[in-house]
Design a protein around this motif. Structure first.
Motif: not given
Length: 209
Positions: A67, A72-75, A94-95, A97-99, A105
């Motif tokens: 995060a 957007d708090r994505r990892s 950047k991944q 989806t949000v983990s 993550a």
């Protein structure tokens, strides 16, 4: 700058970061881009070093910053893959989806590294180069390592996409070894987060730059 990351892995994280704001850049993003250019200008003699070696071991280092994006708090996940002592593949991305946990993550980053290892293996096979030992993947998250080896833990992480579980299949078939490495020794750390000067210089040395 994106083309330059093909030979300069040390700027991969920074370039990945500024590229996320290409459609709506601000003064802060422009300042960051200029700082990258100043760094490149002052390190024109820096480049990847390859040395002859009899080792055919494929070793990968996988890491993720959970995060880490404040927007957007994505990892951000990253990996470095070595053939013998030489760095041959790397990534900072950047991944998608949000983990919901650091384990998720890290597991996604581990899966991406595994996919790249499989590609490297297929390329070496086409070149007629045989492997003596299965590839070794180093991760600094025990939860992700347990997930790769123990199906019991999967019940607690059903929200992780099914396609990432191919990592466990390769571990079960002894086609991949996933081992723990302390965070302070994680070579892929610089692909997932900004490092202090001392840490960044160590990161650069570890990549044979």
């Amino acid at each position: 700058l994106q083309y330059l990351t093909l030979t300069r892995p040390d700027i991969s994280f920074a370039v990945n970061k500024v590229c996320q704001f290409l459609h709506a850049p601000t003064t802060a993003h422009w300042t960051a881009a200029k700082r990258i250019l100043r760094y490149v200008k002052n390190t024109l003699t820096v480049g990847l070093t390859f040395r002859k070696s009899s080792s055919t071991l494929i070793s990968a280092f996988s890491d993720a910053d959970w995060a880490g994006c404040l927007n957007d708090r994505r990892s951000t996940g990253g990996f470095a893959i070595f053939y013998g002592p030489n760095l041959i593949s790397w990534c900072a991305k950047k991944q998608a989806t949000v983990s919901r946990s650091s384990t998720e993550a890290e597991y996604k980053a581990l899966a991406n590294a595994t996919a790249e290892v499989i590609w490297v293996q297929s390329m070496l096979k086409e070149l007629g180069i045989s492997e003596v030992h299965p590839p070794c993947l180093w991760c600094d998250n025990l939860g992700a390592i347990y997930l790769s080896a123990n199906p019991v833990f999967h019940a607690r992480t059903k929200h992780i996409e099914i396609d990432f579980h191919f990592v466990r299949e390769r571990v079960a078939n002894k086609q991949l070894e996933v081992r723990f490495i302390p965070s302070k020794d994680q070579l892929a750390d610089g692909f997932t987060k900004a490092l202090p000067t001392g840490g960044f210089e160590e990161f650069r040395r570890n990549l044979n730059l």
